[in-house]
Design a protein around this motif. Structure first.
Motif, mmCIF file in Angstrom:
data_model
loop_
_atom_site.group_PDB
_atom_site.id
_atom_site.type_symbol
_atom_site.label_atom_id
_atom_site.label_comp_id
_atom_site.label_asym_id
_atom_site.label_seq_id
_atom_site.Cartn_x
_atom_site.Cartn_y
_atom_site.Cartn_z
ATOM 1 N N LEU A 66 -29.429 27.508 -2.979
ATOM 2 C CA LEU A 66 -28.796 26.786 -1.873
ATOM 3 C C LEU A 66 -29.650 25.594 -1.452
ATOM 4 O O LEU A 66 -29.135 24.481 -1.273
ATOM 5 C CB LEU A 66 -28.604 27.762 -0.710
ATOM 6 N N ALA A 67 -30.949 25.804 -1.303
ATOM 7 C CA ALA A 67 -31.840 24.733 -0.854
ATOM 8 C C ALA A 67 -31.916 23.600 -1.878
ATOM 9 O O ALA A 67 -31.858 22.417 -1.515
ATOM 10 C CB ALA A 67 -33.233 25.304 -0.589
ATOM 11 N N VAL A 68 -32.052 23.949 -3.149
ATOM 12 C CA VAL A 68 -32.181 22.933 -4.194
ATOM 13 C C VAL A 68 -30.913 22.090 -4.291
ATOM 14 O O VAL A 68 -30.973 20.842 -4.305
ATOM 15 C CB VAL A 68 -32.514 23.593 -5.549
ATOM 16 N N LEU A 69 -29.773 22.743 -4.343
ATOM 17 C CA LEU A 69 -28.518 21.999 -4.476
ATOM 18 C C LEU A 69 -28.255 21.125 -3.259
ATOM 19 O O LEU A 69 -27.873 19.959 -3.381
ATOM 20 C CB LEU A 69 -27.358 22.979 -4.689
ATOM 21 N N ALA A 70 -28.446 21.708 -2.054
ATOM 22 C CA ALA A 70 -28.207 20.936 -0.832
ATOM 23 C C ALA A 70 -29.147 19.733 -0.757
ATOM 24 O O ALA A 70 -28.731 18.634 -0.371
ATOM 25 C CB ALA A 70 -28.378 21.830 0.392
ATOM 26 N N SER A 71 -30.397 19.932 -1.128
ATOM 27 C CA SER A 71 -31.372 18.838 -1.063
ATOM 28 C C SER A 71 -31.033 17.734 -2.053
ATOM 29 O O SER A 71 -31.034 16.546 -1.701
ATOM 30 C CB SER A 71 -32.770 19.383 -1.334
ATOM 31 N N LEU A 72 -30.750 18.115 -3.282
ATOM 32 C CA LEU A 72 -30.475 17.102 -4.312
ATOM 33 C C LEU A 72 -29.201 16.319 -4.000
ATOM 34 O O LEU A 72 -29.173 15.088 -4.136
ATOM 35 C CB LEU A 72 -30.365 17.773 -5.681
ATOM 36 N N VAL A 73 -28.156 17.036 -3.585
ATOM 37 C CA VAL A 73 -26.904 16.339 -3.261
ATOM 38 C C VAL A 73 -27.103 15.406 -2.076
ATOM 39 O O VAL A 73 -26.649 14.254 -2.076
ATOM 40 C CB VAL A 73 -25.791 17.362 -2.964
ATOM 41 N N LEU A 77 -24.895 22.769 4.999
ATOM 42 C CA LEU A 77 -24.743 21.571 5.826
ATOM 43 C C LEU A 77 -25.997 21.301 6.645
ATOM 44 O O LEU A 77 -26.423 20.146 6.791
ATOM 45 C CB LEU A 77 -23.527 21.737 6.741
ATOM 46 N N LEU A 78 -26.587 22.376 7.177
ATOM 47 C CA LEU A 78 -27.785 22.199 7.994
ATOM 48 C C LEU A 78 -28.973 21.743 7.145
ATOM 49 O O LEU A 78 -29.748 20.874 7.566
ATOM 50 C CB LEU A 78 -28.114 23.507 8.714
ATOM 51 N N VAL A 79 -29.123 22.323 5.955
ATOM 52 C CA VAL A 79 -30.196 21.882 5.063
ATOM 53 C C VAL A 79 -29.999 20.416 4.691
ATOM 54 O O VAL A 79 -30.958 19.625 4.699
ATOM 55 C CB VAL A 79 -30.244 22.764 3.802
ATOM 56 N N SER A 80 -28.772 20.040 4.382
ATOM 57 C CA SER A 80 -28.497 18.648 4.017
ATOM 58 C C SER A 80 -28.836 17.710 5.167
ATOM 59 O O SER A 80 -29.444 16.642 4.962
ATOM 60 C CB SER A 80 -27.017 18.492 3.642
ATOM 61 N N THR A 81 -28.449 18.093 6.395
ATOM 62 C CA THR A 81 -28.753 17.254 7.554
ATOM 63 C C THR A 81 -30.249 17.132 7.772
ATOM 64 O O THR A 81 -30.766 16.044 8.059
ATOM 65 C CB THR A 81 -28.087 17.851 8.809
ATOM 66 N N THR A 82 -30.953 18.242 7.639
ATOM 67 C CA THR A 82 -32.406 18.224 7.821
ATOM 68 C C THR A 82 -33.083 17.305 6.798
ATOM 69 O O THR A 82 -33.975 16.516 7.141
ATOM 70 C CB THR A 82 -32.967 19.650 7.697
ATOM 71 N N MET A 110 -35.485 21.421 13.481
ATOM 72 C CA MET A 110 -34.453 21.492 12.451
ATOM 73 C C MET A 110 -34.823 22.508 11.384
ATOM 74 O O MET A 110 -33.961 23.252 10.879
ATOM 75 C CB MET A 110 -34.251 20.114 11.818
ATOM 76 N N ALA A 111 -36.118 22.568 11.033
ATOM 77 C CA ALA A 111 -36.548 23.551 10.033
ATOM 78 C C ALA A 111 -36.330 24.972 10.536
ATOM 79 O O ALA A 111 -35.880 25.852 9.789
ATOM 80 C CB ALA A 111 -38.025 23.337 9.699
ATOM 81 N N LEU A 112 -36.627 25.220 11.826
ATOM 82 C CA LEU A 112 -36.376 26.540 12.399
ATOM 83 C C LEU A 112 -34.886 26.868 12.404
ATOM 84 O O LEU A 112 -34.489 28.023 12.177
ATOM 85 C CB LEU A 112 -36.934 26.607 13.820
ATOM 86 N N LEU A 122 -33.184 30.136 10.621
ATOM 87 C CA LEU A 122 -32.360 31.120 11.329
ATOM 88 C C LEU A 122 -30.951 31.211 10.742
ATOM 89 O O LEU A 122 -30.423 32.315 10.549
ATOM 90 C CB LEU A 122 -32.288 30.753 12.817
ATOM 91 N N VAL A 123 -30.348 30.064 10.450
ATOM 92 C CA VAL A 123 -29.003 30.096 9.868
ATOM 93 C C VAL A 123 -29.027 30.727 8.485
ATOM 94 O O VAL A 123 -28.146 31.512 8.121
ATOM 95 C CB VAL A 123 -28.401 28.673 9.820
#
Length: 304
Positions: free
Chosen positions: A289-296, A194-199, A20-22, A26-27
């Motif tokens: 992008l990473a911070v917002l997706a993770s926190l939400v 979406l992918l970061v949130s899923t991960t 998932m991290a890979l 890539l995305v």
């Protein structure tokens, strides 16, 4: 101790969700590559506008024997009318706007015409069929319309076209290309979010027992959240680094080869435009992008 704990938990999460991290890397790389390409296209448009607009000249075509009566009801331009046009440009109210004035006679217009077209076509044209003209270079190219409007309907003047009418569609097409690149980047960024949130959700779910224990022993909210947030940041930063490298290679070895041609005079975007401001913008967008997706994602799916 807390820093070591946070880093250890972060690496545990990345190791558990390598695939998932890979995917996030890539995305993110693809989305940020499109974002960087859109920013570079916009910079290229600005460069072209600066170069070409500076070369824009207002062309004032004078009436000749072959001019249409609708444009030149009084016939060919007289010497007095020609001098009046020149005086208006050099000493009149328009003089502060004018950098240089070039006069082109019918003979000079014919010589230039012969140099630019096929010889067989030039055989059917005579000097008296081409109009004499003034070519005006402006101090401020953006004020071209003031000069053009001043000579519309002026005695002895047949037409006052402007090169911007030709350049306008080209710049519109380039602006359209920028918009397409940015729209594609936006769509890819949505996919990355979406992918970061899923991960992050999967990582949180797989470590829900550890999270519960940490809460029982009094760990703070941020101490629990930080490893997950850092996982997303690491993945997107790697994606931004790969996208930056790909964009640098494209500019250095692709556009650089074109720019190096002796017959190519238009300046293209180069590595300095990639290094600033495109590359910092890509990293900033990736981290945000990473911070917002993770926190939400954690706020909605992880109870801490």
């Amino acid at each position: 101790m807390r820093l070591g704990f946070v880093l250890r938990e972060m690496f545990i999460g990345l190791r558990r969700n390598v695939s998932m991290a890979l995917s996030v890397v890539l995305v993110t790389m693809v989305s940020l590559f499109f974002l960087g390409a859109g920013l570079l296209v916009q910079q290229q448009v600005d460069i072209l506008k600066g170069q070409w607009y500076d070369r824009v000249q207002v062309s004032i075509f004078l009436c000749g024997p072959e001019s249409l009566p609708a444009n030149c009801p009084a016939g060919a331009v007289t010497a007095a009318q020609r001098d009046a046009v020149r005086a208006e440009l050099t000493t009149g109210s328009l003089a502060p706007l004018v950098d240089e004035v070039f006069y082109e006679s019918q003979a000079q217009a014919y010589d230039n015409f012969v140099e630019q077209v096929d010889p067989t076509l030039a055989e059917n044209v005579t000097p008296d069929q081409l109009p004499e003209s003034f070519r005006v270079r402006l101090v401020e190219p953006d004020r071209y319309d003031e000069v053009r409007q001043a000579f519309v309907g002026y005695p002895g003047v047949e037409d006052v076209p402007d090169q911007r009418a030709v350049l306008g569609p080209l710049f519109s097409a380039l602006d359209g290309a920028t918009l397409v690149a940015l729209v594609l980047a936006a769509l890819m960024l949505v996919c990355a979010v979406l992918l970061v949130s899923t991960t992050i959700r999967l990582a949180a779910f797989s470590r829900r027992r550890e999270v519960g224990i940490m809460r029982l022993v009094g760990a703070s909210r941020w101490l629990i959240l930080l490893p997950f947030v850092l996982e997303g940041i690491i993945a997107t930063v790697l994606g931004a680094a790969l996208a930056s490298g790909a964009l640098w290679a494209l500019v250095e070895f692709g556009l650089g080869e074109v720019q190096a041609r002796p017959d190519f005079t238009t300046r293209l975007v180069a590595v300095p435009e990639v290094l600033w401001p495109t590359m910092p913008a890509m990293f900033a967008v990736g981290v945000l992008l990473a911070v917002l997706a993770s926190l939400v994602s954690l706020r909605r799916h992880l109870r801490v």
